[in-house]
Structures are given as C-alpha cells and as structure tokens.
Design an enzyme around this catalytic site. Sequence first.
Site, PDB file in Angstrom:
ATOM      1  N   LYS A   1       0.833  -1.197   0.000  1.00 34.70           N
ATOM      2  CA  LYS A   1       0.000   0.000   0.000  1.00 34.70           C
ATOM      3  C   LYS A   1       0.870   1.251   0.000  1.00 34.70           C
ATOM      4  CE  LYS A   1      -3.891   2.176   2.425  1.00 34.70           C
ATOM      5  NZ  LYS A   1      -4.873   2.053   3.533  1.00 34.70           N
TER       6      LYS A   1
ATOM      7  N   SER B   1      -9.339   3.225   2.270  1.00 38.12           N
ATOM      8  CA  SER B   1      -8.215   3.698   1.491  1.00 38.12           C
ATOM      9  C   SER B   1      -7.353   2.577   0.901  1.00 38.12           C
ATOM     10  CB  SER B   1      -7.332   4.604   2.365  1.00 38.12           C
ATOM     11  OG  SER B   1      -6.788   3.897   3.465  1.00 38.12           O
TER      12      SER B   1
ATOM     13  N   SER C   1     -10.690   1.301   6.384  1.00 41.25           N
ATOM     14  CA  SER C   1      -9.962   1.217   5.125  1.00 41.25           C
ATOM     15  C   SER C   1      -9.534  -0.181   4.714  1.00 41.25           C
ATOM     16  CB  SER C   1      -8.723   2.122   5.183  1.00 41.25           C
ATOM     17  OG  SER C   1      -9.107   3.476   5.264  1.00 41.25           O
TER      18      SER C   1
END
Length: 464
Positions: free
Chosen positions: A76, A151, A175
């Site tokens: 990520k 996210s 997220s």
Amino acid sequence: MDLSQTTATALLAALSARRLLAADLMRETLDRIAAVNPPLNAIVALRDEEALMAEARALDAGPVTGPLHGLPIAVKDLVNVAGVVSSQGSPLYRDHVPEQDDLIAARMRAAGAILIGKTNTPEFGLGSHTFNPVYGATRNPYDRSKTCGGSSGGAAVALATGMVALADGSDMMGSLRNPAAWNNVYGFRPSWGRVPPEPVGDVFLHQLSTLGPMARTPEDLGVLLDVISGPNPRHPATPHNQPVSPVQAADLSGMRIGWLGDWGGAFPFEDGILDLCQDALSVFVQQGAQVEAVAPPFDAERIFESWSTLRSWSVAASLAPQSEQRAQLKDTAQWELDQGQALTAMQVHQASVVRSDWFRRAAALFEGFDALILPSTQVWPFELELPYPTEIAGKSMDTYHRWMQVMIPVSLIGLPCLSVPVGFGAGGLPMGMQVFGPRGADASVLSIGAAYHDATGWPQNRPA
C-alpha cells in the site's frame, strides 16, 4: 493451476516445495498485471521487470527464505518501500524514494516476499474512495464507472482481479473493510496493537489506525497476519501475540452471534444492503449458531462525536509537518488540520472518556455473545467522479466521513474485525459485513470467518 485465483496458501506450499518456481510465478504475475491493471489503476510504481525477474530467479537458486518465499506483493502506498516511489498519493511526495523499508515492508521482505511496487490509495489515506493527484483514481472491477472504496482500494482491486494473492492495508475508520466489501474479498482489522505501527513520532497517544492483511480467504489472511504481527521493542503497545495460522474453520454449533443491523435506526442505508446482510446471517444459522437481534448497546452519536474528535486530533498531528504547505493538500486534509488544531486537551480527554465507556459496554456485551455483526458500509459503490456521498436515503451527511459511520463502533475501541463478502446486489455490485469480537480475539474471529468461507466461497464466485 490458475495462478490468478489460486490461494496464497496453495501458492506458498508449491513455492516452498519447489513445485512452482518464483520466476514462473513472477512471469505470470507481471503478465496478469499488464493485461488487467491499465483500465483499473490498482497497482502503481511497478518496479522494473528485469529487476523483478532477477530477484525471483535468485530466490529459486537459494534456500527457502520464509513463510512468504517467492510471493509477489504490492505494498500500500502509505508505506515506505526502499527504492520504490512512496508518494502517499500526495504531490508533496510524488518523487519520494525512501532508502529503507518501513517495518511492515521489512517484515514481508524478510519473510521472502518480493515487493513488486505499490497499491493505490487516497491522498494520505483520507477518505474511503481511492483517488489522488499523483496516480488518479482506481476503478471498481465489477463496474469501472464506480469507486473501489478505500483507502486500501488498490489492494482490494489487485486481489479481486488476481494480480496478487495477498495484500497489506491499513484501517483507521474502515480502510481494510470498506474496499474488501466493495471488491468481494476479505479484509481484516486486527486488535489494535497486534501489528505494530511505524515507531516514529508519538507512540503512546493515538490508538486508532492499524495495519492489517487482505486476501481471498481467511486462511490466507492468517498467513500474512502472522508475518506482520509481533512485538516491536520501539513501540509500547505491541503485545506478544500467539500465531493464528493455520486458520481453521470453527465449529459454530451453539455459538451466539449478535446482529446489530442499523443500530436501532441510527445508521441510514441504501436499499438492499441490510437485506443482503440478513440473508448472509442464515449461513451461521445453518451451521448451528444462534443469531439474535441486538438492541443498540450505546448511543451512536456519542460514539461518532468521540471518534471525530480523536480522529481529527490524530490526523492533524500526522499532517503537522505539511501544515506550511496546506494549500497543496486536498480539502478534506485541510479540514482535518483545522479541526484537530482547534481542539483543547480537555476536549480530547472527554472524547477518550466516551471511548472508555463504550469499550466497557462492549466488553460486557461480549460476555453473552461470541461475535457481533454489522454491515461493512451504508452505501453501494458510488460514481467515480463523486468525492464522497453527501446523503444516504434522504439523510444529509454533515462531514466527509459520516457516510462510513457503521465502521466506527469497531474502530473507536480497536476490536478485531473481519469484513466478509455477502454476495451481490441487484446491480451486480459486491457487498460485505463485519464480524467482530472482543479485543485479542483475532484467531477466533478468523476461524468464524473460515467457517463462513467454507460455506460460501464468495471471492471465487461472480454475479450472474
């Protein structure tokens, strides 16, 4: 073997037994990314192909290096990875190439993973919609006109489309769980402190966000969770965790599971979401569990106000180094800065008192239930051009994150929570629900999820 949909557990077994070469898996992975990624934009900052192939061949020539030996993973883009552009989705870090890995990346690399690049994220991870001015938006593979969530949106899309078999993510408000729900995969928020954060800045005060794994099966989640978990002497809150792998399906006979639904009407939902989640509850009943409706155990608005205060305080603290360049931050980041910087110490204290009250109430609730369930989101994936929903079922949202309020009861008090897929709505879009337990019950929640997965196998299915 279809490597694009094979479980990480099966791939790792084949890699460690040398039935599958890391170079062959890397070649398949790069081909898959080339074919699938361009219209979706899930994987960004992909490393040079020749370097990746050379790294894979070197692993094939040496000993098995660890539990992730030879597995390609895209990290990520909130995590620093040595030698790879790590932008956090912000123009301020568009060209930032770290010299060393953050802790989670270092642990995956030490376990034998090949870090191939990054997965896309919103700017600084703010908002559950993956778009930023550096890489643009990531599209939902079930409908490219819709958001994939966030996210950890890039990670979820990469998993759903078979570009990777395991992914890391992070979760402050939802997220790991929201994008899992909207991409038909699993996302696991561990008990707060199980996975240590990067030991920089303050390491005592901000107990909200956590790192965690995403995968297409709960068993795969356990593999990555064990790699990234464990104490870090530079962080005070990380316990000595027992491994969760191998994750095995629980016997649900006699288990008591509580359904919180819309929290007594406090959470508005778009049509079809509650119905789909309630249908999924029958899976637990069929396996012998008792599912009971639970009255709202705590005032939802008090939870939200506590959350909003503590979140803005935490986000403003993390964005403080960028405050002199606030004009280059997106509007929601500027809003969080303003909110957090205006808080008094006593307002923060009072918010934490409410959090403590809710934690004690939840602990008492778990004396009568093995797990509790809520939907994973209040809306279906929305149009890509919409920054965030401003109303749900006719009810106006007063902040940019109010539409994710259903996540907050878990997030505020750091409970272990698994977002499980529940199938597809009338429009063919995926949905999920949260299965959560008391602090520290990570292994139990994953085993409940494994029993559910054995009965459903949603990530291996597609809408009609």
